[in-house]
Scaffold this motif. Sequence first.
Motif, short mmCIF file in Angstrom:
data_model
loop_
_atom_site.label_atom_id
_atom_site.label_comp_id
_atom_site.label_asym_id
_atom_site.label_seq_id
_atom_site.Cartn_x
_atom_site.Cartn_y
_atom_site.Cartn_z
N GLU A 150 3.61 0.19 31.07
CA GLU A 150 2.29 0.41 31.65
C GLU A 150 2.16 -0.21 33.04
O GLU A 150 2.75 -1.24 33.33
N ASP A 151 1.38 0.45 33.87
CA ASP A 151 1.04 -0.03 35.21
C ASP A 151 2.22 -0.04 36.17
O ASP A 151 2.18 -0.70 37.22
N ILE A 152 3.29 0.68 35.83
CA ILE A 152 4.46 0.75 36.72
C ILE A 152 4.83 2.22 36.91
O ILE A 152 4.93 2.97 35.93
N GLY A 169 10.50 -7.30 39.63
CA GLY A 169 9.24 -8.01 39.48
C GLY A 169 9.44 -9.44 39.02
O GLY A 169 10.54 -9.99 39.08
N ASP A 170 8.36 -10.04 38.51
CA ASP A 170 8.37 -11.46 38.16
C ASP A 170 8.24 -11.74 36.67
O ASP A 170 8.27 -12.90 36.26
N ILE A 171 8.08 -10.69 35.85
CA ILE A 171 7.96 -10.90 34.41
C ILE A 171 8.97 -10.02 33.68
O ILE A 171 9.48 -9.04 34.24
N MET A 172 9.26 -10.37 32.43
CA MET A 172 10.19 -9.56 31.65
C MET A 172 9.53 -8.23 31.29
O MET A 172 8.34 -8.18 30.98
N LEU A 173 10.33 -7.17 31.31
CA LEU A 173 9.82 -5.84 31.02
C LEU A 173 10.61 -5.20 29.89
O LEU A 173 11.83 -5.39 29.78
N GLU A 174 9.90 -4.46 29.04
CA GLU A 174 10.53 -3.64 28.02
C GLU A 174 10.67 -2.24 28.60
O GLU A 174 9.68 -1.53 28.77
N LYS A 189 4.81 -6.66 38.37
CA LYS A 189 5.68 -5.74 37.64
C LYS A 189 6.28 -4.75 38.63
O LYS A 189 5.55 -4.08 39.36
N GLU A 190 7.60 -4.65 38.62
CA GLU A 190 8.25 -3.72 39.54
C GLU A 190 9.68 -3.45 39.07
O GLU A 190 10.38 -4.37 38.63
N ILE A 191 10.08 -2.20 39.13
CA ILE A 191 11.44 -1.82 38.77
C ILE A 191 12.02 -0.92 39.85
O ILE A 191 11.29 -0.30 40.63
N ARG A 192 13.34 -0.86 39.90
CA ARG A 192 14.02 0.02 40.84
C ARG A 192 15.20 0.68 40.13
O ARG A 192 15.94 0.04 39.38
#
Length: 260
Positions: A246-248, A185-190, A160-163
């Motif tokens: 969460e976790d980001i 990141g490698d998964i879809m995020l809300e 999980k990672e965003i910029r």
Amino acid sequence: MFALLFLCCAFNAVAQNLGAFPTTLDFKLAAGQGESQAVTVSNGSPRKVQFRLYLNDWIRDSLGGHIYYRADTLSRSCAKWVSLSTTFIELEPGQSKQVTVKLQMPEDPNATKEMKWAMLFIETVEEANASASKTTAASVRNLLRIGVHIYQTPPNVTKKEIRAYDLVPAKDAANTYNLICQNTGDIMLECKAHLELSAIADGNKTKLDQIEFPMFPQQRRLVTFELPKNLAKGKYSALAVLDGGEDISLEAVESEIEVK
């Protein structure tokens, strides 16, 4: 709850009583694994309705709009591993039926190196008699469709990672700004984003409403903030905050803007 469809004009009453549940199917399969999930299609209208079912590929554009492609066209597609128990349903008034959606992953470990997805469309069709000279033929006219999102996230894909990159003025609208961000990141995020303004002249603070949106892996997104109409003219320190869940860690960019 059921996903209800709305259509203007005479078919509106019927459309409000057609539904499918659930509208999202989440799979978390490793190589070689398979799983079946059910989608219930319902007809709460007073008339018999026919549905055809088919798969499409799709992506979200930078503004969140959906762009559709033929099934098994995109590299992130899982459509070729999806099978349906039927591609046609006919429902009498008040009737519901289940459709089984099976996702069978191949043994190839390359198939589970990244998240993949597809869209199941459940589309109504209507038979109508069309006269052509001395013959009568049945014609089919598409009316409505419900989209069921199919997501396949392998259990080994977890990053999980965003910029948040920049906050820039919108080119086609005054007092409107775009937050440029990306799911790296490698998964879809809300995700959620909001904009905080602090007037440089007197320190008066204004916080805009939070905007919620999903982002696919590696997707770049423009999040548009329209400044309040009653915002006093002058210079502001603007802080755009991006929350990937969460976790980001939160991401933020700061810029000075001027309201004229």
